[in-house]
Structure formats: C-alpha cells, structure tokens
Design a protein around this motif. Sequence first.
Motif, PDB file in Angstrom:
ATOM      1  N   ILE A 164      -0.427 -17.870 -17.725  1.00  0.00           N
ATOM      2  CA  ILE A 164      -1.629 -17.861 -16.883  1.00  0.00           C
ATOM      3  C   ILE A 164      -2.012 -16.449 -16.441  1.00  0.00           C
ATOM      4  CG2 ILE A 164      -1.309 -20.223 -16.061  1.00  0.00           C
ATOM      5  CD1 ILE A 164      -0.381 -18.997 -13.363  1.00  0.00           C
ATOM      6  N   GLN A 165      -1.170 -15.470 -16.744  1.00  0.00           N
ATOM      7  CA  GLN A 165      -1.573 -14.091 -16.451  1.00  0.00           C
ATOM      8  C   GLN A 165      -2.706 -13.638 -17.383  1.00  0.00           C
ATOM      9  OE1 GLN A 165       1.736 -11.262 -17.195  1.00  0.00           O
ATOM     10  NE2 GLN A 165       2.651 -12.758 -18.542  1.00  0.00           N
ATOM     11  N   ARG A 166      -2.942 -14.418 -18.456  1.00  0.00           N
ATOM     12  CA  ARG A 166      -3.970 -14.058 -19.439  1.00  0.00           C
ATOM     13  C   ARG A 166      -5.320 -14.692 -19.143  1.00  0.00           C
ATOM     14  NH1 ARG A 166       0.088 -16.245 -23.304  1.00  0.00           N
ATOM     15  NH2 ARG A 166       1.760 -14.697 -23.447  1.00  0.00           N
ATOM     16  N   ILE A 167      -5.413 -15.513 -18.091  1.00  0.00           N
ATOM     17  CA  ILE A 167      -6.680 -16.171 -17.766  1.00  0.00           C
ATOM     18  C   ILE A 167      -7.107 -15.761 -16.357  1.00  0.00           C
ATOM     19  CG2 ILE A 167      -6.309 -18.105 -19.325  1.00  0.00           C
ATOM     20  CD1 ILE A 167      -5.362 -19.779 -16.995  1.00  0.00           C
ATOM     21  N   THR A 168      -8.348 -16.081 -15.999  1.00  0.00           N
ATOM     22  CA  THR A 168      -8.857 -15.679 -14.691  1.00  0.00           C
ATOM     23  C   THR A 168      -8.167 -16.462 -13.579  1.00  0.00           C
ATOM     24  OG1 THR A 168     -10.616 -17.345 -14.610  1.00  0.00           O
ATOM     25  CG2 THR A 168     -11.116 -15.254 -15.743  1.00  0.00           C
ATOM     26  N   LYS A 169      -8.304 -15.953 -12.380  1.00  0.00           N
ATOM     27  CA  LYS A 169      -7.688 -16.614 -11.219  1.00  0.00           C
ATOM     28  C   LYS A 169      -8.270 -18.013 -11.025  1.00  0.00           C
ATOM     29  CE  LYS A 169      -6.436 -15.624  -6.416  1.00  0.00           C
ATOM     30  NZ  LYS A 169      -6.546 -14.610  -5.325  1.00  0.00           N
ATOM     31  N   ALA A 170      -9.578 -18.133 -11.162  1.00  0.00           N
ATOM     32  CA  ALA A 170     -10.225 -19.437 -10.996  1.00  0.00           C
ATOM     33  C   ALA A 170      -9.740 -20.433 -12.041  1.00  0.00           C
ATOM     34  CB  ALA A 170     -11.738 -19.284 -11.076  1.00  0.00           C
ATOM     35  N   GLU A 171      -9.626 -19.977 -13.289  1.00  0.00           N
ATOM     36  CA  GLU A 171      -9.134 -20.851 -14.358  1.00  0.00           C
ATOM     37  C   GLU A 171      -7.693 -21.266 -14.107  1.00  0.00           C
ATOM     38  OE1 GLU A 171     -11.687 -19.118 -18.192  1.00  0.00           O
ATOM     39  OE2 GLU A 171      -9.858 -18.101 -17.541  1.00  0.00           O
ATOM     40  N   ALA A 172      -6.884 -20.317 -13.644  1.00  0.00           N
ATOM     41  CA  ALA A 172      -5.467 -20.600 -13.395  1.00  0.00           C
ATOM     42  C   ALA A 172      -5.294 -21.598 -12.251  1.00  0.00           C
ATOM     43  CB  ALA A 172      -4.725 -19.306 -13.080  1.00  0.00           C
ATOM     44  N   VAL A 173      -6.035 -21.396 -11.170  1.00  0.00           N
ATOM     45  CA  VAL A 173      -5.938 -22.307 -10.022  1.00  0.00           C
ATOM     46  C   VAL A 173      -6.331 -23.722 -10.433  1.00  0.00           C
ATOM     47  CG1 VAL A 173      -6.973 -22.879  -7.783  1.00  0.00           C
ATOM     48  CG2 VAL A 173      -6.209 -20.541  -8.251  1.00  0.00           C
ATOM     49  N   TYR A 174      -7.395 -23.839 -11.200  1.00  0.00           N
ATOM     50  CA  TYR A 174      -7.826 -25.165 -11.679  1.00  0.00           C
ATOM     51  C   TYR A 174      -6.726 -25.823 -12.507  1.00  0.00           C
ATOM     52  CZ  TYR A 174     -10.067 -28.666 -14.627  1.00  0.00           C
ATOM     53  OH  TYR A 174     -10.366 -29.830 -15.299  1.00  0.00           O
ATOM     54  N   LEU A 175      -6.141 -25.066 -13.426  1.00  0.00           N
ATOM     55  CA  LEU A 175      -5.112 -25.584 -14.323  1.00  0.00           C
ATOM     56  C   LEU A 175      -3.863 -26.004 -13.547  1.00  0.00           C
ATOM     57  CD1 LEU A 175      -5.167 -25.852 -17.420  1.00  0.00           C
ATOM     58  CD2 LEU A 175      -3.925 -23.697 -17.562  1.00  0.00           C
ATOM     59  N   LEU A 176      -3.436 -25.163 -12.626  1.00  0.00           N
ATOM     60  CA  LEU A 176      -2.239 -25.444 -11.837  1.00  0.00           C
ATOM     61  C   LEU A 176      -2.435 -26.675 -10.959  1.00  0.00           C
ATOM     62  CD1 LEU A 176      -1.485 -21.753 -10.833  1.00  0.00           C
ATOM     63  CD2 LEU A 176       0.035 -23.189 -12.209  1.00  0.00           C
ATOM     64  N   GLN A 177      -3.584 -26.762 -10.316  1.00  0.00           N
ATOM     65  CA  GLN A 177      -3.832 -27.905  -9.438  1.00  0.00           C
ATOM     66  C   GLN A 177      -3.985 -29.196 -10.231  1.00  0.00           C
ATOM     67  OE1 GLN A 177      -7.141 -26.725  -6.925  1.00  0.00           O
ATOM     68  NE2 GLN A 177      -5.784 -25.656  -5.495  1.00  0.00           N
ATOM     69  N   LYS A 178      -4.588 -29.114 -11.397  1.00  0.00           N
ATOM     70  CA  LYS A 178      -4.689 -30.314 -12.239  1.00  0.00           C
ATOM     71  C   LYS A 178      -3.295 -30.791 -12.633  1.00  0.00           C
ATOM     72  CE  LYS A 178      -6.580 -32.231 -16.512  1.00  0.00           C
ATOM     73  NZ  LYS A 178      -7.562 -32.139 -17.619  1.00  0.00           N
ATOM     74  N   ALA A 179      -2.419 -29.858 -12.991  1.00  0.00           N
ATOM     75  CA  ALA A 179      -1.048 -30.220 -13.350  1.00  0.00           C
ATOM     76  C   ALA A 179      -0.371 -30.937 -12.193  1.00  0.00           C
ATOM     77  CB  ALA A 179      -0.268 -28.965 -13.741  1.00  0.00           C
ATOM     78  N   PHE A 180      -0.527 -30.396 -10.986  1.00  0.00           N
ATOM     79  CA  PHE A 180       0.090 -30.997  -9.803  1.00  0.00           C
ATOM     80  C   PHE A 180      -0.464 -32.390  -9.525  1.00  0.00           C
ATOM     81  CE2 PHE A 180      -0.443 -31.611  -5.145  1.00  0.00           C
ATOM     82  CZ  PHE A 180       0.877 -31.919  -4.847  1.00  0.00           C
ATOM     83  N   TYR A 181      -1.780 -32.536  -9.584  1.00  0.00           N
ATOM     84  CA  TYR A 181      -2.409 -33.828  -9.277  1.00  0.00           C
ATOM     85  C   TYR A 181      -2.064 -34.897 -10.313  1.00  0.00           C
ATOM     86  CZ  TYR A 181      -5.105 -31.350  -5.721  1.00  0.00           C
ATOM     87  OH  TYR A 181      -5.473 -30.608  -4.624  1.00  0.00           O
ATOM     88  N   HIS A 182      -1.585 -34.457 -11.480  1.00  0.00           N
ATOM     89  CA  HIS A 182      -1.182 -35.417 -12.513  1.00  0.00           C
ATOM     90  C   HIS A 182       0.342 -35.553 -12.617  1.00  0.00           C
ATOM     91  CE1 HIS A 182      -5.419 -35.019 -13.666  1.00  0.00           C
ATOM     92  NE2 HIS A 182      -5.265 -36.129 -14.351  1.00  0.00           N
ATOM     93  N   GLY A 183       1.044 -35.107 -11.597  1.00  0.00           N
ATOM     94  CA  GLY A 183       2.473 -35.430 -11.511  1.00  0.00           C
ATOM     95  C   GLY A 183       3.461 -34.320 -11.776  1.00  0.00           C
ATOM     96  N   ILE A 184       3.013 -33.158 -12.221  1.00  0.00           N
ATOM     97  CA  ILE A 184       3.943 -32.052 -12.448  1.00  0.00           C
ATOM     98  C   ILE A 184       4.273 -31.397 -11.102  1.00  0.00           C
ATOM     99  CG2 ILE A 184       4.201 -29.743 -13.469  1.00  0.00           C
ATOM    100  CD1 ILE A 184       2.629 -30.700 -15.876  1.00  0.00           C
ATOM    101  N   ASN A 185       5.554 -31.328 -10.791  1.00  0.00           N
ATOM    102  CA  ASN A 185       5.952 -30.761  -9.494  1.00  0.00           C
ATOM    103  C   ASN A 185       6.786 -29.490  -9.633  1.00  0.00           C
ATOM    104  OD1 ASN A 185       8.449 -31.782 -10.372  1.00  0.00           O
ATOM    105  ND2 ASN A 185       9.067 -32.381  -8.303  1.00  0.00           N
ATOM    106  N   TYR A 186       6.982 -29.030 -10.881  1.00  0.00           N
ATOM    107  CA  TYR A 186       7.874 -27.894 -11.109  1.00  0.00           C
ATOM    108  C   TYR A 186       7.120 -26.764 -11.807  1.00  0.00           C
ATOM    109  CZ  TYR A 186      11.808 -25.250 -13.089  1.00  0.00           C
ATOM    110  OH  TYR A 186      12.664 -24.253 -13.450  1.00  0.00           O
ATOM    111  N   PHE A 187       7.120 -25.581 -11.175  1.00  0.00           N
ATOM    112  CA  PHE A 187       6.391 -24.430 -11.681  1.00  0.00           C
ATOM    113  C   PHE A 187       7.316 -23.217 -11.699  1.00  0.00           C
ATOM    114  CE2 PHE A 187       3.470 -27.454  -9.983  1.00  0.00           C
ATOM    115  CZ  PHE A 187       2.380 -27.446 -10.842  1.00  0.00           C
ATOM    116  N   ASP A 188       7.377 -22.551 -12.852  1.00  0.00           N
ATOM    117  CA  ASP A 188       8.288 -21.422 -13.042  1.00  0.00           C
ATOM    118  C   ASP A 188       7.513 -20.154 -13.341  1.00  0.00           C
ATOM    119  OD1 ASP A 188      11.269 -20.520 -13.863  1.00  0.00           O
ATOM    120  OD2 ASP A 188       9.863 -19.713 -15.329  1.00  0.00           O
ATOM    121  N   THR A 189       7.804 -19.098 -12.590  1.00  0.00           N
ATOM    122  CA  THR A 189       7.127 -17.821 -12.780  1.00  0.00           C
ATOM    123  C   THR A 189       8.136 -16.689 -12.651  1.00  0.00           C
ATOM    124  OG1 THR A 189       5.257 -16.465 -12.048  1.00  0.00           O
ATOM    125  CG2 THR A 189       6.426 -17.688 -10.337  1.00  0.00           C
ATOM    126  N   ALA A 190       7.649 -15.454 -12.502  1.00  0.00           N
ATOM    127  CA  ALA A 190       8.534 -14.289 -12.365  1.00  0.00           C
ATOM    128  C   ALA A 190       7.745 -13.132 -11.785  1.00  0.00           C
ATOM    129  CB  ALA A 190       9.130 -13.891 -13.713  1.00  0.00           C
TER     130      ALA A 190
END
Length: 337
Positions: free
Chosen positions: A23-49
């Motif tokens: 997600i470092q390769r996409i815009t902040k707005a695109e990333a927020v949308y993608l992350l929140q969609k993942a969460f709302y569909h049941g993904i609860n685990y996010f890994d970064t660095a």
Amino acid sequence: MQKVRLGKTELEVSKNGFGALPIQRITKAEAVYLLQKAFYHGINYFDTARAYSDSEEKLGAAFSYTREKLVITTKTTAQNEKDFWKDLDESLLKLQTDYIDIYQFHNPAFCPRPEDGTGLYEAALKAKEQGKIRHIGITNHRLAVADEAIASGLYETLQFPFSYLAAEADIKLAEQCKDADMGFIAMKGLSGGLIHNSAAAYAFMAQPQFSNVAPIWGIQKENELDEFLSYEVCPPQLTKELQEEIAKDREQLSGDFCRGCGYCMPCPAGIEINNCARMSLMLRRAPQTAWLSSEWQAKMQKIDGCMHCNKCMKKCPYGLNTPELLAKNYEDYKTFL
C-alpha cells in the motif's frame, strides 16, 4: 472468517492477513479505502513495518477509531537500543496508537538475545513492561536464525517465507513453532509474484497440518482483496488440478532462484536486482510484453555495469551467487528481443 491462534500470544487472527507493504505504492485515500474494506469484511490482522515508507501512516489513518478490534504488527530494523526506541516511537505516532500487538525484529542477521551487547532484546522487554508492545516477534529469511529463535524460547511469533514452494526445512519450521506454541506467520505466500494461482496458494495453506499457519497476503488493489475475501465464502479445495499445478511450479522453481525479497538492495550500479535476477522466470510466467518494454530493456542493460563488488551476495539470505544469476538472466533476456 477462519481464525488462526498465534501460539502463546493467544491472539486470534483471520486466516487472511493483510500484508501492508504494497500500500506504500498507492495514494492515502486508496489505501484507507482498501484497509477499511478489508476490516469491514472480516480481516482483523494487518502487518506493516517502519521500513515500508508511509504504510504505517496509512494504517493509522484507516484505523484510529477501531484500533481495539484489530491485531497490528510492525517491525524494526534497529541494530541498537537507541534506534529501537526511535523506531518504536515513530511507529506508535504513525499508527496513531498507544500499543503494538506484536513488535518484530525485522530480518536481523542474528537472533537478538539478552546480554548480546546490542541491548535490543532488553529494550523490547522494557517496551513490553511499559505496555507499548504486547508481544515480541522476529521475522527472517534465514533458516539458521529462525531455528535459533524457536529454540531460544524468547519469541512469541516467527514470520518466515512460506508457500507451496516451501522446502522440507521450511515445513519443519512451521511444525517446530506448533510444538513450541509459537505463532507462525507466513509471508510471501505467492513467492514474490512467481505464484500466479492464489486459489492454489490459499488451498495449500488451508490444509489441516497448517492450521497454525497465519498467511499475510500483500495487497494493493481492490480486485486482489476481493479475490482473497471470496475464498472465505467459497474456500478453494486442493483438487487434482490444483495439485498438478503446484507440482509443475515446484519442478520449474526448484533450485537456485531469486525470491525477490530485495535485501540485496540498493545496488551501487543501480541494478534493480530483485526483479532483474529473476527475469527469466517472469518472462515465462507472466505476459511478456510488459517485461520487454524500452524501460525494462534499459533496466536490464544496467547489468553490464555490474561492479562485481559482491555486496549483494553477502546480503542475500538464500546464499545466491547474485552477479552470476544476473548475467545468466540478461543473456536469456536478450534472446527475447
């Protein structure tokens, strides 16, 4: 959504973990949308660095109001205590949180231990006492370091490359983690893009013997997220056809090949090693047109300028002869032009 218990941490995470490097390769707005969609569909685990540029910042923007419902892991490449605290404080700030569920040492060339002179493990213990981190983990690409980390009893999770291309030694690591009640986090489930059938990759990970394996999939596009979410609704089965595809890939990708991890970078000669050193495979496993563009021809031509400093060889966790591999890939590449 199917859950995986991360060993003695007692954390239960979705079998589909969200790898937030891309997600470092996409815009902040695109990333927020993608992350929140993942969460709302049941993904609860996010890994970064910390090393993933603005990935932590995008996670913080997406989840500052739902933090307690998530498991967030991040990593530090610190080699000393001072840099450890600098990285940790920066991660907490960017993630907009007071704590990190699992704080991981990011692919160290050694297994940090108490009294090893670096102060790293002592700092992690202190951060845990302060409530800034809840669990201590380690990531690696080296079997020897991974083995040592498991045997040490110091770590609650291990993150390691794991896919259907895994060698017997890699599979043994997952078994050792289960025996030690240590969480096993599988990165590079698609082997850095060399595996194209995500259904086969998912079905392999879903086998009963890998019930303790928590895969994180690198996601940067909505269709990629939708693909993995669909597997929760209709899980792929390890059919005869998928098994045959896996066997074919294993045969083609056996032996020495670049996994694209990028730990050899940067190159003093400006060579994009993590892609150029596996170009032969990419040409045969993906549409060729994109790889034969003028831009990629210029990138491949840089191999002629290899200084043979061997820095890449020294940093390769798989012990590859990288300059030799680059030369072979370039000679093969020119036959396609």
